[in-house]
Structure formats: C-alpha cells, structure tokens
Scaffold this motif. Structure first.
Motif, PDB file in Angstrom:
ATOM      1  N   SER A 117       0.776  -1.157   0.037  1.00  0.00           N
ATOM      2  CA  SER A 117       0.133   0.112   0.069  1.00  0.00           C
ATOM      3  C   SER A 117       0.841   1.035  -0.038  1.00  0.00           C
ATOM      4  N   GLY A 124     -11.843   0.932  -1.869  1.00  0.00           N
ATOM      5  CA  GLY A 124     -12.316   1.971  -1.188  1.00  0.00           C
ATOM      6  C   GLY A 124     -12.934   3.180  -2.189  1.00  0.00           C
ATOM      7  N   ALA A 163      -0.046   9.597   1.315  1.00  0.00           N
ATOM      8  CA  ALA A 163       0.274  11.035   2.093  1.00  0.00           C
ATOM      9  C   ALA A 163       1.642  11.624   2.199  1.00  0.00           C
ATOM     10  N   ASP A 176       2.485   4.953   0.419  1.00  0.00           N
ATOM     11  CA  ASP A 176       2.212   5.797   1.176  1.00  0.00           C
ATOM     12  C   ASP A 176       1.947   7.193   0.706  1.00  0.00           C
ATOM     13  N   PRO A 236      -6.401   1.661   0.296  1.00  0.00           N
ATOM     14  CA  PRO A 236      -7.291   2.803  -0.124  1.00  0.00           C
ATOM     15  C   PRO A 236      -6.162   3.977  -0.780  1.00  0.00           C
ATOM     16  N   PRO A 261      -5.657   7.753   0.016  1.00  0.00           N
ATOM     17  CA  PRO A 261      -6.324   8.641   0.929  1.00  0.00           C
ATOM     18  C   PRO A 261      -6.537  10.018   0.284  1.00  0.00           C
ATOM     19  N   GLU A 262      -7.097  10.897   1.112  1.00  0.00           N
ATOM     20  CA  GLU A 262      -7.457  12.440   0.700  1.00  0.00           C
ATOM     21  C   GLU A 262      -5.965  12.869   0.803  1.00  0.00           C
ATOM     22  N   TRP A 265       1.723  12.690  -2.405  1.00  0.00           N
ATOM     23  CA  TRP A 265       1.070  13.975  -2.445  1.00  0.00           C
ATOM     24  C   TRP A 265       1.957  14.964  -1.942  1.00  0.00           C
ATOM     25  N   PRO A 267     -10.825   9.407  -3.868  1.00  0.00           N
ATOM     26  CA  PRO A 267     -10.754  10.943  -3.110  1.00  0.00           C
ATOM     27  C   PRO A 267     -11.569  11.764  -3.570  1.00  0.00           C
TER      28      PRO A 267
END
Length: 1006
Positions: free
Chosen positions: A214, A263, A218, A216, A240, A242-243, A222, A266
C-alpha cells in the motif's frame, strides 16, 4: 630605453609560454574525449556501422555523427545514439566518464544488455540520461543518485529488477530531478519513501512493474506538489487512496489502473482542475463516483471500468464538455442514461456495458456527432433504438443483451460508410432487415440473433463486400437462402439456425471459400446437400440437423480435411456416408433420425438411391441370340457364378490390410532414420563450417544476456549438439531437441522449419532480439540462436517437468488443485507480460498445453511465443490457417480474413486451457457415440447447475469456492465474441482475488 625593451621581450616570452601551456592542456582535453568515445565504441557491437565516423586519428570528436559539441569550448555536450541497433554487455558505458562536459546522453532503443555499470556519477554536468528500451538487467546503481544536475532519468523498457533503491532519491539528486520513468521493468517491493524529497518532480512513471503493498500517498506522493503526470498502472499496489490529492493541484494525468486499490475515490480529485486523463480502471474502487469530478472541465479521457462503483450514472458527466473517451463499463451503476450526455460534443468512445442501467436510450445522444464507438451491451435498457443513432458516423455499435423492442432503424449513408461492427443480438426486435443495409460496404460483423425479426432474407446480403460474421440465429426469417450470399468471398461464419427458411441450399454456397462455420439447423430446408460444399476447404463446423434434406450425402464432402464437427441428423437422407474425413467417426446423434443412412450405428434400414443395372445373358451370345436380356433376379447356374463369398472377401481384405500396415510402418521407420541422419549431417557440416569462418552467411552463434549459462564454445562443436540430442516434441514451427552441453548442463534446442523462416540473417536477428527481451518468471526466455541459410536453431533452458500436456495426460502423478491454480495464474501473468510490456505487443498465436512448460516446482513458463514473426509472408493482420494446428484452441475470429489479429486471440486459447486444467478433458473429444466440445459441455453443465460434476476427479479434494469462479473465468475468456473477453491483465487481477470472499462477486461483472 633598454629596460623597456627588456620588459616587452619578457612579457612576450611569458605570453608565448602561457599560450603554449594552455594549448597543450586544451588539446589534451580534446584528445581525452576522443579516447573515451573510442573506448565506448570498442565495447559495443555496431552492426549498422552507425559509428563508422568515429576514428582515433581525429583531434576532435565534434565532427563525428551523433556527437554534438559546445561551439564556444569544443567540448562534447550531447550524445544521441537512439535506435542504432547497438548491442553489447558489461562493462557498459566504458570511456564515457571522460566526457566531463556531457549534458545529455541518449542510448535508447538499442540492444544493450547486462547490468548497468557504476561511474556515471562522475559526469557532474549530466542533465538528461535516457537508457530506455534496451536489455539492461540487474539492479539500479546507487551512484545515479549522486549526479547533482540530473533533470531527466528514463530507464523504462528494460529488464531491471529488485527494489527501487532509496539512495536513488538523495537530496542532492532530487533537488534538480524533473522527469523520472522506470516503467516496463521488473521492480519489486514498495515505492521508496525517499522519493518524497523530489519536490520539483513533474513526471513520475512506475507503471508495468511488480511493485506491491500500500503506497504511502500521504507522505510520498502527495508532497510532490509540482507533479503533472502520475502513472502507477499495472502493478500489484493495494489499499485505499487517501485524501490529499488536492495538494497536487497542477496534476494533468493520473493512471492507477490495473492494481488492487480499494475504497472510494478521494473527493479531492475534483480540486485538480488541470486533469485531462484519469484511468482508475481494473481495481476494486467502490461507492459512488465523486460529485466533485464535475469540476474537471479539462478532462478528455475518463476510464473507471472494471470496479465496483454503484449508484446512478451522474447527470453532471454531461458537463465535462472536453471528454473524448468515457468508459464506465463493468460496474454496478443503475438507473437511466441521463439526457445530459448530449453535452459531450467531442465524445468519440462511450462504453457503459455490463452495468444495470434501465430505461430508454435517450434520443439526444445523437447530438454527440463525433461518436465512433458505442458499447451498451448487457444492461436492462428498453424501448426502441433511436433512429437518430443510425445517423451518426459510428464504426462500432453494440446494443446486445438488453430488452430493446421495435424495428431495426433505417440506415443513413453516414453509418453505412463507416460501421464495421453491429451487434443488436439478444433483444426483442421485430420487423425485417432494412434494405439500406446493402450500403454497408465496410461492415465486418453483423449479429441480429435471438430477436423476433420476421421477413425474408433480403438479397442485399450479398452486397456486404467485407462481411466476415453473419449471425441471424433464432429469429423468424422465412423464404429461401439467397444464392449470392457469398459473392464477396469474405464470409467466414454463417449462422442461420432456428428460423423458418425453406427451399434448397443454393449451389452457390460453394463460393463461400472463407467459411469455417456453416450452421443452417432447425429450419425447413429441403432438397439435396449440394456437392459444391466440397469446395469449402476451410470448413470446420457443419450443422444441418432438423431440416427436410433428401437424397444421399455427396461423397466429395469426405475430402474436407479441416472439418471437425458435423451434424446431419433428423433429415430425410439416405445412402452411404462419405468415406473420408470426419465422416468415418460420426456417431448416431450426428446422423440419426434420417430415412436410411448406411451405418452400423443407426437402426434405420439402409436405402440406396441407385437403379438396378441391366445385365446381358452370356448364354445369349453363345446361342447367337444377341437380343436376349436376362432378369437380374434369375439365379445363375454354378458354372456361371463369378463372385466370392462374403467370408472370402473379408479374409482377403484383412490380409491386404495387414500387409499394407506392415509396409507403412517399415517406410515410416526408414524415413525417420533418414531424417535423423540428414539432421546429424547438416548440423555437423554447418558446425564444422562455422569454425572455419566467422561470416554470417556460413554460420553465426548469438547469445543474449550476461547471466546466460551458455557459452559460444558450447555450440560450435557438432558433438555438443548431436551426440546426446533427443527429440522431445514437434510443432508447426519446428522440432525440439534436448541436448547435453558443457559441464552437464541441459538445453532445449528448437530446429526451425527453414523454408518458412525469413531468409536473411539481419531480419532473423532483429526479430529474435525482440523475443529475447521477454524476461519474466513465467516466460521461457530465448537464450540465443544459431543461424545459417540452411539451419536455424533457437536456444532456451530445459524444463525438467516437461510440458503441461504431458504432465496433465501422461503423468502417473496427478496435479493437485493448488498446482493447477498456480499454473492458471502463472500462465496469465506470462501472457499479460507479453501483451503489455512490448509495443507492439507480442502475441503468442499458438497457446496450448504443449507450449506451457513446467519447472521442478510446477511453475509454468510460456514458450514458443511470437514465432510467427519469423515468417516472411505472414500478413500482419491474418494468421495463416497453416499454423492453426491446435484444434480447439483457435479463436473463432482467426478464420475471418479481414479481422485484425490481437491479444484477444490468446485470451480465447488461454480460456480453453483453463477449462482443460480444471476438467482434465481435451478441447475436442471424439467418442464412440458423439463429439464432445469442452466449452459447450462446461457451459451446458453450468446452466444446469451441476458444473462441478465435470471437475477432474484425479486431482482429489478441491475448494469449490475457488474452482467454480476459475471455471466461469475460463468460459468468459473463451467467449465467441472477442470484445466479451477480458484482457490478460484483468484475468491476473481476478485470479489474485479468487481466494477471497469477493471472488464470486467479482465474476458477476462479466
């Protein structure tokens, strides 16, 4: 005055000395660059002499081809060596460290192999480094991260493996990096966390690797706030998303397709207003499509297919006016198609198939005047087909498997001149075929089956000049079959079953020279079977059952060598069956229910449609009465009987048959010994010749890869190839031998059929090098080749467990289910790699169990891939029937002479092999009573609810929750319609989740 003169003289001497020293240093530097480039040239092979202008006698390299210098300093700043066919192994890039002013190094699209050498970090001015599309292997050198000025790094399209090193993204390197592509390699593990330091990165492409875990997002992705392109597609990434995507607000491209992300999407994706390409297909995303995406007004490409999105099809999609490609297929969307779709004025492709959409097809969709493809298959749409839809310049229209009613709309000239594929099957359409369809000059596929159409077959059907597939099954067509149906000669599939057709089968059916499937069953046809059918040399399937056909079966049909299945049952046929071909093994289900066919398998009395001959009485001539004619029923005297008894005839026939068999076996043995002798003589002659000359015209050995366990000296000796060579298989492209070489190693040697192979060494070398780039755990690599004009050998490793064919049917050790599942998954990964990792894709052409090899742990390796590329006269779009030797594995469309060969042909064959692995049965089985087609058998048992009864008992206990979805997947892959088959990448994804509880749910999308 004297002192002034002395000062001037000293100054002049000083200037002269300084200029002399400067010149020596200057020219020494130039000479150093010449020596460095000459050293690099000596380390590579240059078959096209692209570097012929590089000579050591030159004082400067600035005039050399592919070299660019700075005019002010005369130092080399750019090397452009793309697509020069350079090859060679380690040490690579020797001498390039002398180019201290080098800024751009392009060596892409060559054949450089082996591991990347260290030392490139010495080039402190390097800004662009492009090694893409070579054969580089091993790991990435750590020192690449120490080039402080590097702005662009492209390592895509190689065989690099292992994890992506964290050191590659040290702060010194990342401070300037703008472009990074490492796609189409074999990298493993996670995305390095140190990548987050590349704050100025604009383009990141890690697609088509084996990255897992998965990511990272974040903390790694990003934070790359200047990113414009993000491509992580076709890996094994999960978890998932993530935002935080809103922080990358300048993002233009995001491709996460072909992974296992789950999931919701975002919500922040709508805050990236510059996005123009979004591909999240083939994942496990769920929930509703985020409403924030309505703000993506620059979006041109949107694919969310093969996920688990639910809810209604959003009406705001019509506001994305820049969309050209919209694919939401294979989800769980419900509700009607919104009328707002008319706002997509630039839309070219619309795919909403395999959802649960209801309601009508909105008339307003015709306002999307640039549409070329519409796919609405397998929904619950109703109402009539909008007439305006047939007024578009469509090339592909699939509305099959819905609840559409009404008539087929009249055809406009725009549709007629463009459409290639029209599928309206499995609906509730009525009426007839519009006469305007005669204008469909480019139509290749027409399927109107399983409707309620009621009319005569229009004579205009003969006007389809390019039609390959015509499927009108299960309608209410009546009248006669038009005689000019095959005027074009391109028709390969003709299915008219289940109608009300009457009259005779036209003699002109013999003009359908491309037909491989002819099915006219369940009609009211009468008259004889035309002898002209014997002209259908490509015919494989003939179905005439349940008609009123009369007379005898033409004996000429026995000459159809490609015929695999025949059903003539339930007619009024009489007489003998043809003596040759498939007719010798027909069972009663294929010939029963007739008036009197002569066969021991049927109970009806044998009836011959032959008049009794007139026989002249020999006594009449003796008595001088030439007009005396005797009745044939009159018994002859013993003196005049000239016939043997039945038992005598049987005995003589048996004796002759035995003698003939002995002669045939003897001749075959003599022929086999002669072939082996010729092979040995050819190899010995050529191998001995190769030791005397290095000319490619006489003999050449080429090995690939630095880690190959083969050496050239192992292959130039006749003894190493011949003394212990054993034939282990034969195929359409040649014979395979097992041979023991130096140090006890065993290799597999494929001797190609020389008359069929490209005659020039350069062409042969180019094509084999493409195949040699295929390096994957589930692909048997090509290790090298031996070439002469008379003999070509391909060299590869030897698989100790043999082929899947022998392991499945000839082994005393049955395969348990875990091993079979491993083979199913490994095959899929190997084929997906061949399809996705090369441009153009490598298509196998001949997937079957004998071409799937197993190592000592039953891990599968796909072999013999892409060999059709070595054929000089093979059309790029057509697969010659000469090499369709795998009965039962050949995709139906391969017989269509105008259909393009693509990856879906391999998917079909893969599906058949999957069914074969699960059931333990061959694709086509000729029994005593019938012919069993494996696909039809499994599909029928699935419909009846007892499909698990066909599972191979030899593999013992098995988990139903795994076997059932694998069987369904095999049927989906073996679909008759190519567009219904998944890609191999999708197959891999499905298999990877089959052990989870969502496996059955994931299969519902097909």
């Amino acid at each position: 005055m004297y002192m002034d003169k002395m000062r001037i003289v000293c100054l002049f001497i000083f200037i002269l000395f300084f200029s002399t020293v400067l010149s020596e240093d200057f020219f020494a530097a130039l000479n150093d660059e010449v020596l460095g480039l000459i050293a690099f040239k000596s380390s590579v092979e240059d078959p096209t002499s692209a570097l012929s202008s590089w000579t050591a006698s030159d004082a400067s390299p600035c005039s050399w081809h592919h070299v660019e210098c700075d005019p002010s300093t005369s130092r080399v700043v750019r090397l452009s060596l793309e697509s020069l066919s350079l090859s060679g192994g380690p040490p690579l890039f020797r001498g390039l460290d002398k180019l201290q002013s080098l800024q751009s190094l392009f060596i892409s699209s060559n054949n450089l192999s082996g591991s990347m050498s260290t030392g490139l970090s010495l080039l402190r001015s390097l800004r662009v480094l492009d090694f893409s599309n070579n054969l580089l292997s091993g790991s990435v050198p750590d020192d690449l991260g120490r080039i402080p000025t590097l702005r662009s790094l492209d390592l895509s399209g190689n065989l690099l493996s292992g994890p992506i090193p964290e050191s590659l993204f040290s702060s010194s390197a990342c401070s300037s990096l703008r472009f990074l592509s490492m796609s189409n390699n074999q990298f493993l593990g996670r995305i390095p966390s140190s990548m987050s330091q590349c704050r100025f990165l604009l383009h990141l492409n890690l697609s088509n690797n084996r990255l897992s875990g998965s990511p990272d997002f974040a903390r790694v992705i990003w934070p790359l706030t200047r990113l414009r392109v993000l491509d992580l597609s076709n890996n094994s990434l999960s978890g998932p998303v993530p935002e935080g995507i809103a922080s990358v607000h300048n993002l233009k491209v995001i491709h996460l397709n072909g992974n296992r992300f789950a999931g919701p999407i975002p919500i922040g994706i709508g805050l990236c207003p510059h996005l123009y390409s979004v591909d999240l297909s083939r994942n496990m995303f769920d929930g509703a499509i985020p409403y924030t995406m309505r703000s993506l007004f620059s979006l041109s490409f949107l694919s969310l297919s093969m996920n688990k999105f639910s809810g209604h099809l959003p009406s705001w999609i019509g506001n994305l006016s820049s969309l050209k490609h919209l694919d939401l297929s294979g989800n769980k969307l419900v509700g009607p198609m919104p009328d707002s779709l008319k706002g997509l004025k630039d839309l070219n492709n619309l795919s909403l198939e395999n959802n649960f959409l209801t309601g009508i097809i909105p008339e307003s969709i015709s306002e999307c005047t640039k549409l070329k493809e519409i796919r609405l298959k397998a929904n619950q749409l109703n109402g009539s087909i909008p007439h305006s839809l047939f007024d578009l310049e469509l090339e592909f229209l699939d509305l099959s498997s819905n609840n559409l009613t009404g008539a087929v709309p009249a055809v406009s000239s725009k549709l007629a001149s463009n459409v290639r594929w029209l599928d309206l099957s499995n609906n509730r359409l009525t009426g007839g075929i519009p006469s305007e369809m005669a204008l469909f000059f480019n139509l290749n596929y027409l399927n109107l089956s399983w409707n309620g159409l009621w009319s005569q077959l229009p004579p205009e059907l003969g006007s389809f000049r390019n039609l390959s597939v015509l499927d009108l099954r299960d309608n209410k067509f009546f009248g006669v079959i038009p005689g000019d149906l095959c005027e074009s000669g391109s028709l390969s599939v003709l299915q008219l079953d289940g109608n009300l057709l009457n009259g005779h089968i036209p003699n002109e059916i013999g003009n359908c020279s491309s037909l491989y499937l002819l099915s006219l069953s369940h009609n009211e046809l009468s008259g004889p079977i035309p002898a002209e059918m014997s002209q259908l040399k490509k015919l494989e399937i003939l179905k005439l059952e349940f008609n009123n056909l009369t007379g005898e079966i033409p004996q000429q049909l026995g000459t159809l060598e490609n015929l695999l299945a025949v059903n003539i049952s339930h007619n009024q046929l009489i007489g003998r069956l043809p003596m040759g071909g498939i007719f010798k093994s027909l069972d009663r289900t294929a010939i029963g229910g007739n008036l009197g066919i002569c066969s021991p398998l049927v109970a009806e009395p044998c009836r011959m449609n032959v008049p009794k001959p007139l026989v002249l009485d020999p006594n009449a001539y003796i008595n001088g009465d030439n007009n005396n004619i005797v009745n044939t029923n009159r018994p002859m005297s013993p003196r005049h009987r000239r016939f043997f008894s039945v038992s005598t005839i049987v005995a003589i026939s048996a004796a002759l048959l035995i003698v003939f068999g002995v002669l045939v076996v003897s001749l075959l043995n003599i022929s086999a010994r002669r072939r082996i002798g010729l092979l040995e003589n050819a190899l010995e002659s050529i191998c001995s010749s190769s030791t005397k000359s290095s000319s490619p015209a006489i003999g050449k050995t080429v090995l690939f890869g630095s880690r190959s366990n083969l050496k050239s000296e192992d292959l130039v000796s006749a003894e190493s190839l011949l003394n212990k060579a054993v034939e282990i298989g034969r195929g359409a492209f040649g014979t395979v031998y097992k041979s023991l070489i130096a140090e006890g190693r065993i290799v597999a040697i494929k001797k190609l059929l020389t008359p069929n192979i490209v005659p020039y060494h350069e062409d042969f070398d180019r094509e084999v090098r493409v195949l040699a780039k295929a390096r994957h755990p589930n692909v048997m690599p090509v290790k090298g080749y031996y070439w002469t004009p008379q003999l070509q050998l391909l060299l590869s490793d030897y698989a100790h467990n043999g082929s899947l064919q022998s392991r499945l049917y000839k082994s005393d050790n049955p395969l348990p289910w875990p091993n079979r599942f491993k083979i199913v998954l490994g095959m899929a990964k190997g084929l997906a790699y061949l399809h996705q990792s090369f441009r153009p894709s490598i298509i196998h052409y001949n997937v079957k169990p004998s071409n799937i090899l197993l190592d000592s742990n039953d891990n599968p390796m796909v072999s013999d891939f892409g060999l059709a590329k070595l054929l000089p006269k093979l059309d790029k779009h057509i697969m010659s029937s000469r090499f369709q030797t795998a009965v039962g594995y050949v995709a139906p469309e391969l017989a269509c002479q105008s259909l393009r060969i693509n990856e879906k042909c391999d998917v079909y064959a893969y599906g058949v092999v999957v069914l074969e692995l699960v059931t333990g049965k061959k694709p086509v089985v000729y029994g005593e009573d019938d012919v069993v087609i494996l696909i039809d058998m499994v599909r029928l048992m699935l419909e009846q609810g007892n499909v698990l009864d066909c599972v191979d008992e030899m593999m013992g206990d098995f988990p139903e929750e795994e076997v059932l979805p694998v069987l369904k997947l095999g049927l989906v892959c073996a679909s008759q319609i190519p567009s219904s088959r998944p890609t191999m990448a999708e197959v891999v994804q499905i298999l990877q989740v089959i052990k989870t509880p969502v496996a059955l749910e994931g299969m519902e999308g097909f």
